[in-house]
Design an enzyme around this catalytic site. Structure first.
Site, PDB file in Angstrom:
ATOM      1  N   ASN A   8       0.942  -1.356   0.135  1.00  0.00           N
ATOM      2  CA  ASN A   8       0.169   0.079  -0.003  1.00  0.00           C
ATOM      3  C   ASN A   8       0.771   1.088   0.039  1.00  0.00           C
ATOM      4  OD1 ASN A   8      -1.974   1.850   0.499  1.00  0.00           O
ATOM      5  ND2 ASN A   8      -2.239   1.371   2.592  1.00  0.00           N
ATOM      6  N   TRP A   9       0.973   2.058  -1.165  1.00  0.00           N
ATOM      7  CA  TRP A   9       1.767   3.156  -1.308  1.00  0.00           C
ATOM      8  C   TRP A   9       1.483   4.325  -0.467  1.00  0.00           C
ATOM      9  CZ3 TRP A   9       4.057   2.802  -7.011  1.00  0.00           C
ATOM     10  CH2 TRP A   9       4.743   2.004  -6.939  1.00  0.00           C
ATOM     11  N   LYS A  10       0.093   4.258  -0.189  1.00  0.00           N
ATOM     12  CA  LYS A  10      -0.578   5.407   0.209  1.00  0.00           C
ATOM     13  C   LYS A  10      -0.221   6.838  -0.667  1.00  0.00           C
ATOM     14  CE  LYS A  10       0.375   3.392   4.878  1.00  0.00           C
ATOM     15  NZ  LYS A  10       0.007   3.522   6.148  1.00  0.00           N
ATOM     16  N   HIS A  97      -9.556   0.704   4.533  1.00  0.00           N
ATOM     17  CA  HIS A  97      -8.359   0.840   5.211  1.00  0.00           C
ATOM     18  C   HIS A  97      -8.444   1.652   6.415  1.00  0.00           C
ATOM     19  CE1 HIS A  97      -4.167   2.287   5.974  1.00  0.00           C
ATOM     20  NE2 HIS A  97      -3.970   1.043   5.297  1.00  0.00           N
ATOM     21  N   GLU A 173      -5.826  -5.571  10.114  1.00  0.00           N
ATOM     22  CA  GLU A 173      -4.778  -4.350  10.586  1.00  0.00           C
ATOM     23  C   GLU A 173      -5.060  -3.592  11.794  1.00  0.00           C
ATOM     24  OE1 GLU A 173      -2.364  -3.093   6.809  1.00  0.00           O
ATOM     25  OE2 GLU A 173      -4.381  -2.024   6.907  1.00  0.00           O
ATOM     26  N   GLY A 179       2.038   1.878  10.597  1.00  0.00           N
ATOM     27  CA  GLY A 179       2.701   3.044  10.603  1.00  0.00           C
ATOM     28  C   GLY A 179       3.390   3.591  11.796  1.00  0.00           C
ATOM     29  N   SER A 218       2.972  -2.354  10.462  1.00  0.00           N
ATOM     30  CA  SER A 218       4.733  -2.440  10.389  1.00  0.00           C
ATOM     31  C   SER A 218       5.247  -3.751  10.330  1.00  0.00           C
ATOM     32  CB  SER A 218       4.671  -1.978  11.927  1.00  0.00           C
ATOM     33  OG  SER A 218       4.370  -0.776  12.312  1.00  0.00           O
ATOM     34  N   GLY A 239       2.721  -1.229   4.337  1.00  0.00           N
ATOM     35  CA  GLY A 239       2.961   0.126   3.903  1.00  0.00           C
ATOM     36  C   GLY A 239       4.285   0.869   3.860  1.00  0.00           C
TER      37      GLY A 239
END
Ligand code: PEP
Length: 254
Positions: A8-10, A97, A173, A179, A218, A239
């Site tokens: 997930n590149w956000k 998400h 998640e 993150g 993470s 991520g």
């Protein structure tokens, strides 16, 4: 079951940056995808076509959209439709998400509409669920997962529900692990994935054991292999550590 390793590149990467990453991954995986693995990238909308073009013809490599609005078209300024994602080359769509839920205030009901619409539009949908730290500490893990899963899955047509395992994937998640550098411990992951699996058995019946459940929060090259070896962990949603090709490839090969 094939393990899904999703990135997930956000809100990261311009088109040239995406092109460079995608070319590197496609070149590596053209030599052979690690056995039993599917690599999946969720780039920002503007990068989807670039990544999909670079992946064309390479097996076990797919692209998805990070979000969409559940309508065919219309007066929804700033939104994107499933048809637009498909046109750009996306086959998968991420729904629910934690940043959509907690930063943008998406409700369980909106996420349910997106789940149903994404499936109806022929996408493979990755539905994210997970509890906040407060919810976990106040003993609400099961209640939160049950609510998030049942609100999204119960409205689906019962005859479709029994055939969902190749079109719906769950990503567990924990919000407090996304993150933050705090990874859920093995016992916490096994417990939560077991809870998700048992709710899926109630909600979709027969095929529940074939529905992949991914862990996200993470994940790094150093912990990927341990997490992938846990019960009911059928893949990873990554991520921060998916932003460098070398790190994503190391997780894919873990
Ligand atoms: C995510 O964005 O879904 C995620 C798990 O992020 P990170 O790996 O950075 O915690």
């Amino acid at each position: 079951m094939q393990k899904i390793i999703a990135a997930n590149w956000k809100m990261h990467k311009t088109r040239p940056e995406a092109a460079q990453f995608a070319a590197q991954i496609a070149q590596e995986l053209a030599k052979g995808t690690p056995e039993g693995r599917l690599a999946l990238i969720f780039p920002p909308y503007t990068d989807i076509a670039t990544v999909a073009d670079a992946f064309a013809g390479v097996t076990n490599l797919a692209v998805g959209g990070q979000n969409f609005y559940p309508a065919e078209n219309g007066a929804f300024t700033g939104e994107i439709s499933p048809a637009m994602l498909r046109d750009a080359g996306a086959v998968w769509a991420l729904v629910g998400h934690s940043e959509r839920r907690h930063v943008f205030g998406e409700s369980d009901e909106l996420i349910a509409r997106k789940t149903a619409f994404g499936l109806e539009q022929g996408f493979k949908v990755m539905l994210c669920v997970g509890e906040t730290l407060d919810e976990r500490e106040s003993g609400q893990l099961k209640a939160v997962l049950s609510r998030q899963l049942s609100t999204a899955i119960t409205p689906l047509d019962p005859k479709d529900r029994a055939r969902l395992s190749d079109r719906l994937v769950i990503a567990y998640e924990p919000v407090w692990a996304i993150g933050t550098g705090k990874v859920a411990g093995p016992d916490e992951i096994v417990e939560a994935h077991g809870v998700v699996r048992s709710f899926l058995r109630d909600l979709v019946g027969g095929n529940a054991d074939e529905m992949p459940i991914l862990y996200g929060g993470s994940v790094k090259p150093a912990n990927a292999s341990t997490i992938l070896g846990l019960d009911n962990v059928d893949g990873l949603l990554v991520g921060g550590a998916s932003l460098e090709a070398a790190s994503f490839l190391a997780i894919l090969r873990a």
